[in-house]
Design an enzyme around this catalytic site. Structure first.
Site, PDB file in Angstrom:
ATOM      1  N   LYS A   1       4.298 -13.453 -11.942  1.00  0.00           N
ATOM      2  CA  LYS A   1       4.350 -13.811 -10.830  1.00  0.00           C
ATOM      3  C   LYS A   1       2.850 -14.784 -10.036  1.00  0.00           C
ATOM      4  CE  LYS A   1       2.646 -10.725  -7.212  1.00  0.00           C
ATOM      5  NZ  LYS A   1       3.332  -9.935  -6.081  1.00  0.00           N
TER       6      LYS A   1
ATOM      7  N   ASP B   1       8.448  -1.315  -7.632  1.00  0.00           N
ATOM      8  CA  ASP B   1       7.011  -2.181  -7.322  1.00  0.00           C
ATOM      9  C   ASP B   1       6.158  -0.681  -6.712  1.00  0.00           C
ATOM     10  OD1 ASP B   1       5.227  -3.950  -7.543  1.00  0.00           O
ATOM     11  OD2 ASP B   1       5.996  -5.590  -6.511  1.00  0.00           O
TER      12      ASP B   1
ATOM     13  N   ASP C   1      -8.926   2.145  28.314  1.00  0.00           N
ATOM     14  CA  ASP C   1      -8.837   0.783  27.575  1.00  0.00           C
ATOM     15  C   ASP C   1      -9.262   0.095  26.631  1.00  0.00           C
ATOM     16  OD1 ASP C   1     -11.429   2.072  25.900  1.00  0.00           O
ATOM     17  OD2 ASP C   1     -13.110   1.796  26.695  1.00  0.00           O
TER      18      ASP C   1
ATOM     19  N   SER D   1       6.105  -5.627   1.059  1.00  0.00           N
ATOM     20  CA  SER D   1       5.462  -6.170   2.103  1.00  0.00           C
ATOM     21  C   SER D   1       5.992  -6.273   3.068  1.00  0.00           C
ATOM     22  CB  SER D   1       3.762  -6.662   1.970  1.00  0.00           C
ATOM     23  OG  SER D   1       3.166  -6.401   3.149  1.00  0.00           O
TER      24      SER D   1
ATOM     25  N   HIS E   1      -2.906   1.077  -4.536  1.00  0.00           N
ATOM     26  CA  HIS E   1      -2.801  -0.926  -4.879  1.00  0.00           C
ATOM     27  C   HIS E   1      -4.225  -0.456  -6.325  1.00  0.00           C
ATOM     28  CE1 HIS E   1      -0.879  -3.832  -5.705  1.00  0.00           C
ATOM     29  NE2 HIS E   1      -1.887  -4.753  -5.299  1.00  0.00           N
TER      30      HIS E   1
ATOM     31  N   THR F   1       8.511 -11.263  -2.773  1.00  0.00           N
ATOM     32  CA  THR F   1       7.995 -10.603  -4.188  1.00  0.00           C
ATOM     33  C   THR F   1       9.425 -10.486  -4.687  1.00  0.00           C
ATOM     34  OG1 THR F   1       5.458 -10.542  -4.157  1.00  0.00           O
ATOM     35  CG2 THR F   1       7.207  -9.807  -6.108  1.00  0.00           C
TER      36      THR F   1
ATOM     37  N   ARG G   1      -5.485  -4.046  -1.937  1.00  0.00           N
ATOM     38  CA  ARG G   1      -5.054  -5.079  -2.233  1.00  0.00           C
ATOM     39  C   ARG G   1      -6.205  -6.161  -2.421  1.00  0.00           C
ATOM     40  NH1 ARG G   1       0.257  -6.838  -0.031  1.00  0.00           N
ATOM     41  NH2 ARG G   1       0.141  -5.483   2.084  1.00  0.00           N
ATOM     42  N   GLN G   2      -7.149  -5.926  -0.814  1.00  0.00           N
ATOM     43  CA  GLN G   2      -8.764  -7.212  -1.077  1.00  0.00           C
ATOM     44  C   GLN G   2      -9.302  -5.995  -2.276  1.00  0.00           C
ATOM     45  OE1 GLN G   2      -8.498 -10.120   0.234  1.00  0.00           O
ATOM     46  NE2 GLN G   2     -10.792 -10.420   0.015  1.00  0.00           N
TER      47      GLN G   2
HETATM   48  C1  R5P Z   1       1.355  -6.983  -5.515  1.00  0.00           C
HETATM   49  O1  R5P Z   1       0.391  -7.096  -6.348  1.00  0.00           O
HETATM   50  C2  R5P Z   1       2.264  -5.605  -5.008  1.00  0.00           C
HETATM   51  O2  R5P Z   1       2.494  -4.722  -6.183  1.00  0.00           O
HETATM   52  C3  R5P Z   1       3.555  -5.996  -4.423  1.00  0.00           C
HETATM   53  O3  R5P Z   1       4.345  -6.692  -5.501  1.00  0.00           O
HETATM   54  C4  R5P Z   1       2.724  -7.504  -3.311  1.00  0.00           C
HETATM   55  O4  R5P Z   1       1.733  -6.130  -3.059  1.00  0.00           O
HETATM   56  C5  R5P Z   1       4.411  -6.757  -2.576  1.00  0.00           C
HETATM   57  O5  R5P Z   1       4.215  -7.970  -1.217  1.00  0.00           O
HETATM   58  P1  R5P Z   1       4.848  -8.526  -1.352  1.00  0.00           P
HETATM   59  O6  R5P Z   1       5.926  -8.009   0.120  1.00  0.00           O
HETATM   60  O7  R5P Z   1       4.650  -9.696   0.666  1.00  0.00           O
HETATM   61  O8  R5P Z   1       5.612  -9.508  -1.805  1.00  0.00           O
END
Ligand code: R5P
Length: 290
Positions: free
Chosen positions: A191, A218, A38, A222, A127, A226, A96-97
């Site tokens: 940003k 960075d 399941d 993700s 983060h 950015t 991040r949240q």
């Molecule tokens: C944001 O504060 C992080 O440091 C990265 O800049 C961010 O999470 C990158 O996310 P993505 O690749 O989706 O823009």
């Protein structure tokens, strides 16, 4: 061989866990994680009675599944009589949240660490922006490690004359700090995020990138938006080339295509998340702190 300690590897962190165990001269075993028909998780651990257990378990590419794997593994290790349990989360998900951006939201950065009932939690560059320390989130002994020195050595060797660019103000703890440590120029952008897939970046001082090889630094890539936005701006400012380096390479969906389309030459990350871009090994960093 260290008799009293055992390193257990999580589903997507087997290779890294094995390397750490080798450096520490201790036993390595994988956590068996299968599924019932399941879809529920089935976990099995080796003999850990009386041992100090180190679980190395990254939480990507399936953060929900792997967070549950971590909770189950920690609980089972205790249940089986482990004398001490450390969770090493090379990539600690949900960070991040870290605030209630909209009414009613779950602040998952607060919730997840409270569910990880290990004695000790080690994470690589979690983060932490609005929350200063991991210990503010975790009831046991928590420690955040930074891959900055490892990234700095890579950059020194491969991009000795580059300008390091942080795509947002928060990234200055990687970009500016590393640049300072190896005497490179740096440039931090501003940003604004309009949504998960829409960001805009601006620059205050625009002459630093002109005619230079720039590396965007960075904590994570993700969706790639950015980094791609930052690359677009850097090219408009006259950068000769743009590369990207990060700690956690999530590369969600078509992120790599987005980065390549933006003209980014080299993409490199650490092996907190294993991929073809994870060329920087953090096994020694972890082992040195266990
Ligand atoms: C944001 O504060 C992080 O440091 C990265 O800049 C961010 O999470 C990158 O996310 P993505 O690749 O989706 O823009």
């Amino acid at each position: 061989m260290q008799a009293g300690r055992i390193v257990l590897g999580g589903t997507n962190t087997l290779k890294l866990a094995k390397q750490v165990a080798k450096i520490l001269h201790c036993t390595y075993k994988p956590i068996v994680h299968n599924h019932f028909p399941d879809g529920e998780s089935y976990l099995r651990l080796p003999e850990v009675k009386g041992k100090a257990v180190v679980i190395i378990l990254g939480m990507y590419p399936n953060p929900n599944e792997e967070a549950l794997e971590a909770m189950f593994a920690i609980h089972t290790a205790r249940d089986l009589g482990a004398r001490h349990v450390t969770l090493v989360a090379p990539y600690l998900a949900y960070m991040r949240q870290d605030k209630r951006f909209n009414p009613g939201e779950c602040v998952s950065a607060h919730v997840l660490p409270t569910l990880l009932q290990a004695d000790r939690l080690l994470a690589i560059d979690p983060h932490l922006h609005r929350i200063r320390h991991l210990k503010n989130l975790f009831r046991g002994n928590a420690q955040e490690l930074t891959a900055n020195n490892v990234l700095a050595s890579y950059l020194q060797k491969n991009h000795p004359n580059a300008v390091l660019c942080g795509p947002d103000e928060e990234s200055s703890q990687w970009a500016a700090a590393i640049a300072k440590s190896i005497c490179l120029d740096s440039l931090i952008l501003k940003k604004h995020r309009y949504g998960p897939n829409k960001v805009k970046v601006k620059v205050k001082i625009d002459h630093v990138a002109r005619g230079r090889d720039v590396v965007i630094v960075d904590d994570m890539i993700s969706t790639g938006h950015t980094t791609a936005e930052a690359a677009g701006l850097l090219f408009r400012l006259g950068a000769k080339s743009v590369s990207a380096i990060c700690v956690h390479g999530l590369f969600v969906g078509n992120a790599v295509q987005i980065l390549k389309k933006a003209g980014i030459r080299n993409i490199v990350c650490t092996n907190t998340i294993e991929s073809k871009y994870s060329k920087i090994n953090i096994a020694k960093l972890i082992a040195g702190n266990l």
